[in-house]
Write a protein that holds these residues in place. Structure first.
Motif, PDB file in Angstrom:
ATOM      1  N   MET A  42    -101.599  54.184 -68.350  1.00  0.00           N
ATOM      2  CA  MET A  42    -100.911  52.697 -67.742  1.00  0.00           C
ATOM      3  C   MET A  42    -102.138  52.173 -66.275  1.00  0.00           C
ATOM      4  SD  MET A  42     -97.555  54.245 -65.937  1.00  0.00           S
ATOM      5  CE  MET A  42     -97.483  52.227 -64.964  1.00  0.00           C
ATOM      6  N   ARG A  43    -101.716  50.402 -66.120  1.00  0.00           N
ATOM      7  CA  ARG A  43    -102.402  49.642 -65.638  1.00  0.00           C
ATOM      8  C   ARG A  43    -103.058  50.376 -64.371  1.00  0.00           C
ATOM      9  NH1 ARG A  43    -104.129  45.389 -68.784  1.00  0.00           N
ATOM     10  NH2 ARG A  43    -102.913  45.672 -70.598  1.00  0.00           N
ATOM     11  N   ALA A  44    -103.877  49.909 -63.630  1.00  0.00           N
ATOM     12  CA  ALA A  44    -103.839  49.830 -62.051  1.00  0.00           C
ATOM     13  C   ALA A  44    -102.757  48.325 -61.630  1.00  0.00           C
ATOM     14  CB  ALA A  44    -105.399  49.592 -61.631  1.00  0.00           C
ATOM     15  N   GLY A  45    -101.921  48.613 -60.620  1.00  0.00           N
ATOM     16  CA  GLY A  45    -101.300  47.418 -60.181  1.00  0.00           C
ATOM     17  C   GLY A  45    -100.059  47.547 -60.694  1.00  0.00           C
ATOM     18  N   SER A  46     -99.236  48.246 -61.959  1.00  0.00           N
ATOM     19  CA  SER A  46     -98.194  48.431 -62.608  1.00  0.00           C
ATOM     20  C   SER A  46     -97.337  49.326 -61.025  1.00  0.00           C
ATOM     21  CB  SER A  46     -97.906  48.981 -63.904  1.00  0.00           C
ATOM     22  OG  SER A  46     -99.057  49.838 -63.575  1.00  0.00           O
ATOM     23  N   TRP A  47     -96.160  49.175 -61.793  1.00  0.00           N
ATOM     24  CA  TRP A  47     -95.053  50.653 -60.859  1.00  0.00           C
ATOM     25  C   TRP A  47     -94.879  51.413 -62.295  1.00  0.00           C
ATOM     26  CZ3 TRP A  47     -93.284  50.895 -55.807  1.00  0.00           C
ATOM     27  CH2 TRP A  47     -93.790  50.140 -55.156  1.00  0.00           C
ATOM     28  N   LEU A  48     -94.877  52.836 -61.506  1.00  0.00           N
ATOM     29  CA  LEU A  48     -93.981  53.743 -62.046  1.00  0.00           C
ATOM     30  C   LEU A  48     -92.911  54.375 -61.195  1.00  0.00           C
ATOM     31  CD1 LEU A  48     -94.062  55.794 -64.216  1.00  0.00           C
ATOM     32  CD2 LEU A  48     -95.379  57.194 -62.856  1.00  0.00           C
ATOM     33  N   ARG A  49     -91.942  54.198 -61.819  1.00  0.00           N
ATOM     34  CA  ARG A  49     -90.403  54.412 -61.210  1.00  0.00           C
ATOM     35  C   ARG A  49     -89.510  55.811 -61.777  1.00  0.00           C
ATOM     36  NH1 ARG A  49     -90.865  48.230 -60.893  1.00  0.00           N
ATOM     37  NH2 ARG A  49     -90.907  47.793 -59.169  1.00  0.00           N
ATOM     38  N   GLY A 136    -104.407  53.616 -58.568  1.00  0.00           N
ATOM     39  CA  GLY A 136    -104.199  52.015 -58.389  1.00  0.00           C
ATOM     40  C   GLY A 136    -103.025  51.781 -59.209  1.00  0.00           C
ATOM     41  N   VAL A 137    -101.898  52.710 -59.469  1.00  0.00           N
ATOM     42  CA  VAL A 137    -100.391  52.409 -59.846  1.00  0.00           C
ATOM     43  C   VAL A 137     -99.149  52.800 -59.068  1.00  0.00           C
ATOM     44  CG1 VAL A 137     -98.940  52.936 -61.791  1.00  0.00           C
ATOM     45  CG2 VAL A 137    -100.864  53.080 -62.600  1.00  0.00           C
ATOM     46  N   HIS A 138     -98.814  51.938 -58.793  1.00  0.00           N
ATOM     47  CA  HIS A 138     -97.736  52.076 -57.474  1.00  0.00           C
ATOM     48  C   HIS A 138     -96.585  53.173 -57.707  1.00  0.00           C
ATOM     49  CE1 HIS A 138     -99.608  48.445 -56.089  1.00  0.00           C
ATOM     50  NE2 HIS A 138     -99.724  47.755 -57.121  1.00  0.00           N
ATOM     51  N   VAL A 139     -96.054  53.987 -56.677  1.00  0.00           N
ATOM     52  CA  VAL A 139     -94.871  54.914 -57.483  1.00  0.00           C
ATOM     53  C   VAL A 139     -93.984  54.677 -56.250  1.00  0.00           C
ATOM     54  CG1 VAL A 139     -95.972  56.544 -56.028  1.00  0.00           C
ATOM     55  CG2 VAL A 139     -94.776  56.983 -57.978  1.00  0.00           C
ATOM     56  N   LEU A 140     -92.842  54.650 -57.080  1.00  0.00           N
ATOM     57  CA  LEU A 140     -91.312  54.976 -56.780  1.00  0.00           C
ATOM     58  C   LEU A 140     -90.249  56.404 -57.056  1.00  0.00           C
ATOM     59  CD1 LEU A 140     -88.657  52.502 -56.098  1.00  0.00           C
ATOM     60  CD2 LEU A 140     -87.898  54.674 -57.222  1.00  0.00           C
ATOM     61  N   ALA A 141     -90.664  56.604 -56.276  1.00  0.00           N
ATOM     62  CA  ALA A 141     -89.248  58.860 -56.652  1.00  0.00           C
ATOM     63  C   ALA A 141     -88.488  59.039 -55.010  1.00  0.00           C
ATOM     64  CB  ALA A 141     -90.747  59.663 -55.966  1.00  0.00           C
ATOM     65  N   SER A 142     -87.506  58.776 -56.010  1.00  0.00           N
ATOM     66  CA  SER A 142     -86.192  58.774 -55.534  1.00  0.00           C
ATOM     67  C   SER A 142     -85.246  59.688 -55.923  1.00  0.00           C
ATOM     68  CB  SER A 142     -85.629  57.281 -55.463  1.00  0.00           C
ATOM     69  OG  SER A 142     -83.965  57.818 -54.617  1.00  0.00           O
ATOM     70  N   SER A 143     -84.681  60.556 -55.193  1.00  0.00           N
ATOM     71  CA  SER A 143     -83.668  61.783 -55.609  1.00  0.00           C
ATOM     72  C   SER A 143     -83.044  60.903 -54.681  1.00  0.00           C
ATOM     73  CB  SER A 143     -84.593  63.258 -55.344  1.00  0.00           C
ATOM     74  OG  SER A 143     -83.527  64.299 -55.993  1.00  0.00           O
ATOM     75  N   VAL A 144     -81.055  62.035 -55.235  1.00  0.00           N
ATOM     76  CA  VAL A 144     -80.287  62.215 -54.087  1.00  0.00           C
ATOM     77  C   VAL A 144     -79.988  63.363 -53.450  1.00  0.00           C
ATOM     78  CG1 VAL A 144     -77.594  61.968 -53.552  1.00  0.00           C
ATOM     79  CG2 VAL A 144     -79.059  59.898 -55.122  1.00  0.00           C
ATOM     80  N   ASN A 145     -79.917  64.671 -54.489  1.00  0.00           N
ATOM     81  CA  ASN A 145     -80.362  65.872 -53.396  1.00  0.00           C
ATOM     82  C   ASN A 145     -81.407  66.349 -54.028  1.00  0.00           C
ATOM     83  OD1 ASN A 145     -77.910  66.342 -52.447  1.00  0.00           O
ATOM     84  ND2 ASN A 145     -76.360  65.553 -54.679  1.00  0.00           N
ATOM     85  N   GLY A 146     -82.578  66.505 -53.374  1.00  0.00           N
ATOM     86  CA  GLY A 146     -84.239  67.267 -53.596  1.00  0.00           C
ATOM     87  C   GLY A 146     -84.843  66.472 -52.364  1.00  0.00           C
TER      88      GLY A 146
END
Length: 272
Positions: A42-49, A136-146
């Motif tokens: 993964m390139r720096a500046g990309s998003w991992l969601r 350098g990779v942006h990250v979004l981590a989202s959980s409802v129950n956890g």
């Protein structure tokens, strides 16, 4: 968005001869009823969601430029009724745990409609994500129950839960975090000029650590708890132990809002 096509193996048979691949390792994906594994550069500046409905997410630093994701299913229900889907959009990657035939997940949000036909044994299944994040990779981590935990990030972080504690740390930034039933801890070493920050929960404390040069217009709120700041505050209006409007530094052309109902708020000064 198109499904991401996985490739396994690093060699090909051409004219009866085995030719070793000279290029970097291709994306690798492995799936079973109980476990999903994926890795790729993964390139720096990309998003991992990463989006989850039921289960924790843990993010830690990768050893190189290759991202890795392991999703493990737990519980008494049928793991086959919970599917893990991965999509790519340019350099960005989205991975979702989906319950139910009508579940939908995209870059804008996660929805799970538990209608459909037949048994719902998947309701008794949780998914635990372990993610290794390159520099350098942006990250979004989202959980409802956890619980959501992000450590070792070096760029922007978005960490969210509805029912669970959220802790997110980046040597870059900014870090955005929220919960409803859970405490929040957010630490960052950089905040871009003009970047507004907001942190909120209902049941839990909120602890935010910011670089020592940070400046902003600040709102801090609690109903049942205390307010504390390492930064000198230029108070605005009347002093209230449960509600503060103030300025840090010259205001910095940004706003910082921190609120909880049942818990304390603490604003800490980092080393940068």
């Amino acid at each position: 968005m198109p499904r991401f096509v996985h490739m396994l193996g690093a060699a090909a048979l051409v004219g009866g001869a085995v030719l070793a691949a000279a290029a970097p390792l291709a994306a690798q994906e492995q799936t079973s009823d109980r476990e999903f594994r994926w890795s790729d550069e993964m390139r720096a500046g990309s998003w991992l969601r990463i989006r989850n409905m039921n289960g924790r997410i843990h993010v830690e630093p990768a050893s190189g430029s290759r991202a890795e994701i392991v999703a493990t299913k737990h519980g008494r229900g049928d793991p086959a009724e919970v599917r893990i889907e991965l999509t790519k959009n340019g350099d960005d990657v989205l991975v979702c745990a989906l319950w139910g035939e009508n579940a939908v997940c995209d870059e804008d949000g996660y929805r799970s409609e538990r209608g459909g036909r037949g048994r719902r044994d998947g309701d008794n299944v949780s998914v635990e994500f372990t993610v290794r994040l390159p520099r350098g990779v942006h990250v979004l981590a989202s959980s409802v129950n956890g619980e959501v935990e992000v450590r070792g990030a070096t760029a922007e972080v978005v960490a969210r839960s509805v029912n669970g504690r959220v802790e997110a740390v980046s040597t870059g930034g900014p870090v955005h975090a929220s919960s409803v039933n859970g405490s929040i801890v957010a630490r960052m070493s950089e905040v871009p000029s003009g970047e507004d920050l907001e942190y909120s929960t209902v049941n839990g404390s909120v602890t935010i650590e910011l670089p020592e040069s940070f400046a902003a217009e600040v709102e801090m709120r609690t109903v049942n708890g205390s307010l504390r700041s390492d930064f000198p505050l230029q108070l605005q209006g009347r002093v209230n132990p449960r509600r503060i409007n103030a300025t840090i530094g010259d205001g910095g052309n940004r706003r910082l809002k921190i609120s909880t109902v049942n818990g304390s708020v603490e604003l800490r000064k980092g080393s940068r």
